[in-house]
Design an enzyme around this catalytic site. Structure first.
Site, PDB file in Angstrom:
ATOM      1  CG  ASN A   2      35.803  41.895  36.546  1.00  0.00           C
ATOM      2  OD1 ASN A   2      34.960  41.012  36.647  1.00  0.00           O
ATOM      3  ND2 ASN A   2      37.095  41.659  36.718  1.00  0.00           N
ATOM      4  CD  GLU A  48      42.980  40.309  33.320  1.00  0.00           C
ATOM      5  OE1 GLU A  48      43.226  41.431  32.848  1.00  0.00           O
ATOM      6  OE2 GLU A  48      42.905  40.069  34.544  1.00  0.00           O
TER       7      GLU A  48
END
Length: 343
Positions: A218, A252
């Protein structure tokens, strides 16, 4: 996973049933008195009083508790249908008992759903139609054409509207439940779905998975690429396991019911999933982003709480992370030194 926590259908039906059974209780007693006083129809009045007692039972024991038996409710409506059919046959048409038949499609679809409601509505339609035809043809109580035409078209219109309204309502309800149980990004099931179906998997192994180094993906490539990675991993899971058993429970983190109570089989499935993910990659700015997952495997023992199972799997997941990632661990930290971990 039935969506019971979001299902308002039974609550609505229970309230409708409470009002209906109370109204029918009063109506049955009133008509029983009327038939005794004016028609001296004691047998029919006795049936109405039995139905009144049934209505009281439905109102008191079922509706007030916001709970009811579908089979009992089905019999209750059939009893009401029988009273209307028998009354239409027994009394002159001028009493207009058959007019009650028009309420049946609405009541039945509100309370029973499409399958049982169709049966009740069909029974009333055929029974009243045949009785009207007999009385109008052989007893000549009224002209047959206007009465039959109005009955057939009016009942059919009400029945059709009720049927398709219930189909639309059921479809909208199912769509809402599916939406509430789905993760909007990955289209897998979400944590609510996992919680509601938890007790259906006693004895099975649960695999808790977490993407390795996802924060750095990210931070380096942006959240759009991070989302793409999540979707890719979720799709990989769904090619290997029935998608109804795949859940994104946060960030996640995913969990998968492996559908087996055999440890060897659970490890084999887990390793297959881990290796399949490791073969995935995402391209960004002509760079390939490698994807791996670490996992903790735990068995859902009888009487185990959801929090206990997730904590056990999470501890083993943490152990996999601390031992190099891209691993599946099925034992607690103190035993890991004795494991042979396959990469």
């Amino acid at each position: 996973m039935d969506g019971s926590g979001l299902d308002l259908t039974n609550k609505i039906r229970s309230k409708v049933l409470a009002s209906l059974s109370f109204a029918l209780l009063i109506a049955a007693i009133s008509f029983a008195i009327f038939n005794i006083v004016y028609h001296q129809a004691y047998a029919f009045a006795a049936l109405e009083l039995i139905f009144a007692a049934f209505s009281f039972d439905v109102f008191w024991n079922n509706s007030r508790k916001n709970n009811y038996s579908v089979n009992k409710l089905y019999f209750y409506l059939l009893f009401l249908a029988f009273l209307i059919v028998f009354g239409t046959y027994s009394f002159p048409l001028i009493d207009a008992l058959f007019v009650w038949a028009f309420s049946f499609p609405i009541i039945s679809y509100l309370l029973l759903g499409k399958r049982l409601a169709f049966r009740v509505s069909l029974f009333v339609f055929i029974s009243i139609g045949l009785i009207l035809f007999y009385k109008l043809t052989f007893l000549r109580e009224f002209d047959i054409e206007p009465v039959m035409i109005n009955f057939l078209f009016c009942y059919t219109c009400i029945w059709t509207v009720s049927h398709y309204y219930e189909l639309s309502r059921a479809s909208a309800h199912d769509s809402l439940i599916k939406l509430a149980h789905s993760d909007s990004l990955t289209k897998t099931n979400n944590r609510l779905a996992f919680s509601e179906g938890f007790n259906d998997h006693q004895g099975e192994y649960l695999l808790l998975l977490d993407l390795d180094h996802f924060k750095s993906i990210n931070d380096t490539y942006g959240h759009d690429i991070g989302d793409l990675v999540l979707v890719s991993v979720a799709n990989c899971f769904k090619t290997l396991i029935d998608e109804s058993q795949v859940f994104r429970i946060g960030g996640e983190e995913f969990c998968i019911w492996l559908g087996t109570s055999d440890l060897e089989g659970a490890l084999e499935h887990s390793e297959k999933i881990r290796r399949s993910v490791a073969q995935q990659s995402i391209e960004c700015d002509e760079q390939k982003i490698s994807i791996t997952v670490s996992g903790g495997l735990a068995q859902h023992q009888p009487q185990m709480l959801q929090s206990e199972l997730l904590k056990m799997a999470d501890n083993r997941l943490y152990c996999a992370k601390s031992h190099g990632r891209n691993l599946i661990v099925h034992k607690d930290e103190m035993e890991v030194s004795n494991l042979v971990l396959v990469n």
